[in-house]
Design an enzyme around this catalytic site. Structure first.
Site, PDB file in Angstrom:
ATOM      1  NE  ARG A 116       0.592   1.115   3.519  1.00  0.00           N
ATOM      2  CZ  ARG A 116       1.268   2.192   3.620  1.00  0.00           C
ATOM      3  NH1 ARG A 116       3.022   1.667   3.789  1.00  0.00           N
ATOM      4  NH2 ARG A 116       0.773   3.259   4.109  1.00  0.00           N
ATOM      5  N   GLY A 117       0.440   2.371  -0.264  1.00  0.00           N
ATOM      6  CA  GLY A 117       0.985   3.293  -0.016  1.00  0.00           C
ATOM      7  C   GLY A 117       1.263   4.270  -1.590  1.00  0.00           C
ATOM      8  CB  ALA A 118       0.347   6.953  -3.524  1.00  0.00           C
ATOM      9  NE  ARG A 155      -7.049   0.777  -1.720  1.00  0.00           N
ATOM     10  CZ  ARG A 155      -6.119   1.650  -0.943  1.00  0.00           C
ATOM     11  NH1 ARG A 155      -4.672   0.426  -0.461  1.00  0.00           N
ATOM     12  NH2 ARG A 155      -6.090   2.024   0.070  1.00  0.00           N
ATOM     13  CD  GLN A 162      -2.798   1.750   7.481  1.00  0.00           C
ATOM     14  OE1 GLN A 162      -3.628   2.292   8.346  1.00  0.00           O
ATOM     15  NE2 GLN A 162      -2.984   1.607   6.390  1.00  0.00           N
ATOM     16  CG  ASP A 209      -3.883   8.150  -1.139  1.00  0.00           C
ATOM     17  OD1 ASP A 209      -3.408   8.560  -0.035  1.00  0.00           O
ATOM     18  OD2 ASP A 209      -3.070   6.678  -1.057  1.00  0.00           O
ATOM     19  CG  ASN A 213      -2.263  11.387   3.135  1.00  0.00           C
ATOM     20  OD1 ASN A 213      -2.083  10.637   2.255  1.00  0.00           O
ATOM     21  ND2 ASN A 213      -2.228  11.651   4.547  1.00  0.00           N
TER      22      ASN A 213
END
Lengths: 369, 369
Positions: free
Chosen positions: B48-50, B116, B222, B263, B273
């Site tokens: 995960r994480g843009a 996503r 997270q 994001d 975000n």
């Protein structure tokens, strides 16, 4: 009659509570027979909520006579009720002196008071009990029934107060409203009816449809575990959200008002409540959503001028870093875990007590509107 | 050389990731060999994480050729690197047509993109890959190495971008600062270095002492799990708090600035975000604490004028109501679980990208300051 949860009762010489750490999966009644066990239950939040803590404190003093006097197995208080449960007081040691009993109660009182420093109701209830046992009694046999009666009065007055508060608050809600709340302020937080959530219950009992949005309320999840449980139990629709989603929800314009409880209210209206309350007040203010505090007037601490005078309890790190049995953060992590925050009075639309609805500037010496 | 986490790599015909759902207790490398498995990993936030999602998307297209073409066990891409890993391309079916391959890649692209919807980097990386394979190639054997090179470029450019972004951002931090952050924006959220947390890393590498306050970031924690792990790993002092305690912390005056990732950023600077970011921006603004966004410029979506044009992904209810194996709310509970919120540009002090520091009014067509 309105619906009441048996959150805390004095029965057959013991304090009986719903163990709130086990909800919503397990509904467990726990019988507590010693002051140590009661303090453990308070510290570990098996019983929590400012008004419920007041009752627990009062019952704890009865328990200390019960459990701590002469090591006898027999009990002196039976079910505590209007009669002060004096039936068995006759069994009390004949040679007991009032001064010894008073000393014993004083030391118990301090032990119980130290368990939760922020909730003023605990202190308030203990002081009410002390004002009874510090009177000039000629024998324990006359003191003890009065003590039992006072404890029961604290319990039953809370029930009446919550109900009156609920009715005052319900007038602020309209049919079809959505109420955002934080932590648990229902029957489980008090004698059985509740404060902020009691307002919702009273509105629903008055025939209004209300949707509850419940912040899950980390770290101990009282919103997801307890508020949702109480709403489901009463068939009130309830939507749980993480605290982080509260701003997003308020921004959608779907929240009619925010109602939360209080652990201590200063003279000027500044209010200490479960950590995260202040965030919600700031967000509600941004979107022009009314932000209400609902609490019995015993939560108002006239000795404290403003929020800066309210001590804030810091809770153990593992409340945050361990969920269930699982560690969620590395061992080396530091933790900031205040149990409460203070919402400045300027962010509060009104404070609802059993005496009425108080609006700024908050003057609690007058009758509420 | 700066310290990099092997968040995601293409190795020996498979995508290798650190399974982030198992941190911080277990550090597990997971080899992913099919597009379905990659989509599962993205949907369930194993990766995960843009910025990391952009790389995952690009590698996913390679994987689809690898795993989905002719059912062969042999692989066409080895370790993906500057050379485009063309060694085995010769083994590709001789009768394969470019048009068939393109159709296959197009359908894979849509499947990955749908995992996503909010993170624009995923879409952005997939479009970069598409612009390569949609060119007029004479054979798969010439197309495929170019596709491998493009995927590696997306990875390696991210590493350079994060590093450049970190250096720009680090100039905003002073020795002794405390930075409050949300979710995870470190090496695990990108190619291995990070965005908002990369700013902290760059400051620390420049010799500054920085204390990190990490929101735990419910529902998936997270902050507590990943940000704390990355800080501990680098011996940067880190304090975890529940989101509800952020207002209290900011009110104590101990936070120098807030830095979070993004994001998707609209043309006017409105920023989507992780849910909870907006709450922090409102609180930071109340206390006059600078609020920074740190993200690669690929996060800026020039097609979107403002935050209202950013789609917000709603995630499954059980992310909130189940922690580990334990249900925390009654079955009948409804859940509001948006993955993101939008912070209006007016609350943002500056946006840090690899091109510099942009301040209001945000004009991303110019070089940052």
């Amino acid at each position: 009659m309105f619906d009441v949860i048996p959150t805390i009762r004095f029965r057959k010489g013991a304090v009986e509570i719903i163990d709130q750490t086990r909800l919503p999966l397990h509904y467990t009644l726990k019988r507590i027979r010693t002051v140590d066990a009661l303090c453990e239950a308070i510290r570990n939040l098996r019983i929590r909520g400012a008004p419920a803590l007041g009752i627990a404190g009062a019952y704890g003093l009865l328990l200390s006579v019960e459990a701590g006097w002469g090591g006898k197995k027999s009990f002196f208080f039976d079910d505590v009720d209007e009669a002060g449960s004096a039936e068995r007081i006759a069994g009390f040691p004949a040679d007991a002196r009032v001064s010894d009993l008073r000393r014993h109660l004083d030391s118990t009182l301090e032990a119980i008071r130290a368990t939760r420093p922020t909730a003023v109701n605990l202190s308030w209830a203990l002081e009410r009990m002390a004002s009874v046992y510090r009177r000039d009694w000629d024998s324990p046999a006359s003191l003890l029934p009065a003590l039992g009666r006072e404890a029961f009065a604290i319990f039953s007055e809370d029930l009446e107060m919550c109900r009156a508060l609920g009715v005052h608050g319900a007038a602020l809600l309209s049919d079809g409203d959505s109420v955002l709340t934080h932590c648990n302020t229902g029957g489980l937080a008090a004698s059985g009816y509740g404060t902020a959530l009691g307002v919702v219950f009273a509105a629903v009992e008055a025939g209004k449809h209300v949707h509850v949005y419940a912040d899950e309320t980390r770290p101990l999840l009282q919103g997801a575990r307890l508020t949702a449980w109480e709403c489901v139990r009463r068939r009130i629709p309830v939507t749980v959200l993480v605290e982080g989603a509260a701003g997003s929800l308020l921004g959608r314009g779907e929240v009619s008002c925010v109602i939360v409880g209080a652990d201590r209210i200063a003279r000027n209206g500044d209010t200490a409540n479960k950590v995260g309350t202040f965030n919600m007040a700031v967000l509600a203010s941004r979107f022009g959503v009314p932000f209400y505090i609902a609490a019995p007037s015993s939560t108002i601490d006239a000795r404290v001028a403003d929020g800066s005078g309210i001590p804030i309890e810091e809770r153990p790190a593992d409340e945050v870093t361990v969920i269930g049995e699982t560690r969620i953060a590395p061992e080396e992590t530091l933790v900031y875990n205040p149990a409460f925050d203070v919402t400045p009075h300027a962010l509060i639309t009104a404070i609802i007590t059993e005496k009425g609805v108080f609006r700024p500037p908050f003057d609690f010496s007058k009758e509420g509107g």
